[in-house]
Design a protein around this motif. Structure first.
Motif, PDB file in Angstrom:
ATOM      1  N   GLY A 137      -5.197   9.581  -4.081  1.00  0.00           N
ATOM      2  CA  GLY A 137      -3.844   9.159  -4.431  1.00  0.00           C
ATOM      3  C   GLY A 137      -3.384   7.887  -3.755  1.00  0.00           C
ATOM      4  O   GLY A 137      -2.223   7.490  -3.917  1.00  0.00           O
ATOM      5  N   PHE A 138      -4.234   7.188  -3.023  1.00  0.00           N
ATOM      6  CA  PHE A 138      -3.832   5.961  -2.341  1.00  0.00           C
ATOM      7  C   PHE A 138      -3.993   4.759  -3.271  1.00  0.00           C
ATOM      8  O   PHE A 138      -4.951   4.686  -4.053  1.00  0.00           O
ATOM      9  CB  PHE A 138      -4.657   5.753  -1.069  1.00  0.00           C
ATOM     10  N   PHE A 139      -3.027   3.824  -3.188  1.00  0.00           N
ATOM     11  CA  PHE A 139      -3.072   2.621  -4.019  1.00  0.00           C
ATOM     12  C   PHE A 139      -2.812   1.389  -3.161  1.00  0.00           C
ATOM     13  O   PHE A 139      -2.307   1.482  -2.042  1.00  0.00           O
ATOM     14  CB  PHE A 139      -2.036   2.693  -5.142  1.00  0.00           C
ATOM     15  N   THR A 145      -4.866   4.463  -8.489  1.00  0.00           N
ATOM     16  CA  THR A 145      -5.076   5.145  -7.204  1.00  0.00           C
ATOM     17  C   THR A 145      -6.512   5.642  -7.100  1.00  0.00           C
ATOM     18  O   THR A 145      -7.201   5.825  -8.109  1.00  0.00           O
ATOM     19  CB  THR A 145      -4.128   6.336  -7.058  1.00  0.00           C
ATOM     20  N   ASN A 146      -6.935   5.860  -5.857  1.00  0.00           N
ATOM     21  CA  ASN A 146      -8.249   6.477  -5.671  1.00  0.00           C
ATOM     22  C   ASN A 146      -8.120   7.993  -5.820  1.00  0.00           C
ATOM     23  O   ASN A 146      -7.048   8.508  -6.157  1.00  0.00           O
ATOM     24  CB  ASN A 146      -8.859   6.088  -4.314  1.00  0.00           C
ATOM     25  N   LYS A 162       0.836  -1.198   0.000  1.00  0.00           N
ATOM     26  CA  LYS A 162       0.000   0.000   0.000  1.00  0.00           C
ATOM     27  C   LYS A 162       0.872   1.249   0.000  1.00  0.00           C
ATOM     28  O   LYS A 162       1.992   1.233   0.482  1.00  0.00           O
ATOM     29  CB  LYS A 162      -0.911   0.012   1.236  1.00  0.00           C
ATOM     30  N   HIS A 211       0.970   5.807  -1.379  1.00  0.00           N
ATOM     31  CA  HIS A 211       0.306   7.044  -1.803  1.00  0.00           C
ATOM     32  C   HIS A 211       1.175   7.761  -2.811  1.00  0.00           C
ATOM     33  O   HIS A 211       2.401   7.792  -2.689  1.00  0.00           O
ATOM     34  CB  HIS A 211       0.066   7.955  -0.594  1.00  0.00           C
ATOM     35  N   ASN A 240      -2.449   8.279 -12.544  1.00  0.00           N
ATOM     36  CA  ASN A 240      -2.969   7.538 -11.388  1.00  0.00           C
ATOM     37  C   ASN A 240      -2.758   6.035 -11.497  1.00  0.00           C
ATOM     38  O   ASN A 240      -3.464   5.256 -10.860  1.00  0.00           O
ATOM     39  CB  ASN A 240      -4.460   7.839 -11.194  1.00  0.00           C
ATOM     40  N   ASN A 250      -1.529  12.614  -7.137  1.00  0.00           N
ATOM     41  CA  ASN A 250      -2.283  12.491  -8.388  1.00  0.00           C
ATOM     42  C   ASN A 250      -2.122  13.699  -9.304  1.00  0.00           C
ATOM     43  O   ASN A 250      -2.316  13.596 -10.515  1.00  0.00           O
ATOM     44  CB  ASN A 250      -3.774  12.282  -8.094  1.00  0.00           C
TER      45      ASN A 250
END
Length: 352
Positions: A65-67, A61-62, A24, A26, A34, A29
């Protein structure tokens, strides 16, 4: 372009149930596209740059910006992995990755296995030298080595004289070797070995001289074969070590003959390794392609067949007795399932 020149992340590693990995993190973006890529590095000479054939997974990413990468397809033994982001356009991204470069990209190398949970709590653009908490301390070995290399760069830049370079070559060559050995992880030592033995690097001549009477290299081979038996890392290192030893043991009388032999040997080794990597990549791509085709509905397959023969949307609609808007919906679904953006990419995919 390497992540480490710009960023260092804190890595938290723990166990994840059912032999799954979980990575996980970040990204910004606004700075990056993304999409985040996860690659496995089988050939330690390809640590630099981006190679499409090494990518094993991609995620998006959402909005913040989290993946996250989650799965169970990783090997149980530790291997070298890479996360990277880039701003290559969709038009030239594939060719750039295959050629091993993208002008606007960042990546981070790390060691992991199938049961690791790794969190990158800071953005890829975060400051360097943060504390690392880990149940698997070897995961962040490359990051620690890069921190030491930053110190080395400062020492070399303090005085740009030949005398300073010679003193620093001897000092840092030994310091990097000892540091890698103390990490108790042969893959980390390979990372240092790759840097010190690089033919384009100032350390290379010193490496060849050191190889003549230093038992370290044979001991590293033993550690690799003990920790990673039958791995591509151990086999590749053994081939390189044999070739380099052949170079340093050659006499002036037979120097030209030895170089020819060495080049042939390296070429054969490189060819065999590349064929193996290519074959493995083709198998993965073929399986991925087959799985994508199976996801198409019967009507979508009919539309696909007509697309591949250069029919227009209107012609397809008339052939299948449906509306043009319905055809467009099928085309968009096909693009999404096969991960393409145009008819040209679609035809290129099936031509390959």
């Amino acid at each position: 372009m390497r992540f480490y020149k710009y960023i260092i992340a804190c890595i938290l590693v723990g166990n994840f149930t059912n032999a799954q990995h979980q990575f996980k993190g970040h990204i910004d973006n606004e700075r990056w596209q993304n999409e985040v890529y996860l690659s496995v590095i089988e050939d330690y000479r390809t640590l630099e740059g981006i190679n499409d054939e090494q990518i094993i997974s991609k995620t998006t990413t959402n909005s913040e910006g989290f993946f996250q990468f989650v799965g169970n397809q990783l090997e149980p033994e530790q291997k070298i992995y890479k996360l990277h982001v880039d701003n290559c356009t969709s038009y030239n991204q594939g060719s750039n990755h295959f050629e091993g470069h993208c002008e606007d990209s960042k990546d981070i190398l790390f060691i992991a296995k199938s049961t690791d949970t790794i969190t990158f709590p800071l953005s890829f653009d975060a400051q360097m030298f943060c504390d690392i908490i880990s149940n698997n301390p070897k995961t962040a070995a490359f990051i620690k080595i890069d921190s030491l290399k930053e110190e080395m760069k400062f020492a070399f830049s303090e005085f740009r004289s030949q005398a300073n370079r010679q003193l620093n070559n001897k000092k840092w060559f030994k310091k990097l070797q000892d540091y890698g050995e103390n990490l108790n992880e042969p893959l980390a030592e390979l990372y240092i070995y790759t840097f010190l033995s690089d033919r384009s690097h100032q350390f290379h001549n010193y490496y060849l001289k050191d190889l003549e009477d230093n038992s370290y290299y044979d001991e590293l081979l033993e550690r690799l074969q003990s920790n990673y038996p039958n791995s591509s890392y151990a086999k590749q290192y053994e081939a390189e070590l044999t070739s380099d030893k052949f170079i340093v043991s050659s006499t002036d009388k037979h120097k030209d003959e030895f170089w020819i032999y060495m080049l042939i040997l390296l070429t054969l080794v490189s060819l065999l390794l590349n064929l193996w990597f290519l074959f493995s990549a083709m198998k993965r791509k073929k399986k991925k392609h087959s799985n994508a085709i199976e996801q198409l509905t019967k009507q979508e397959q009919n539309v696909l067949d007509l697309l591949l023969t250069d029919n227009t949307n209107k012609a397809i609609a008339e052939t299948l007795f449906v509306s043009v808007s319905t055809v467009k919906t099928h085309v968009n679904n096909i693009y999404k399932k096969l991960n393409v953006n145009s008819r040209d990419e679609l035809k290129s995919l099936f031509n390959k």
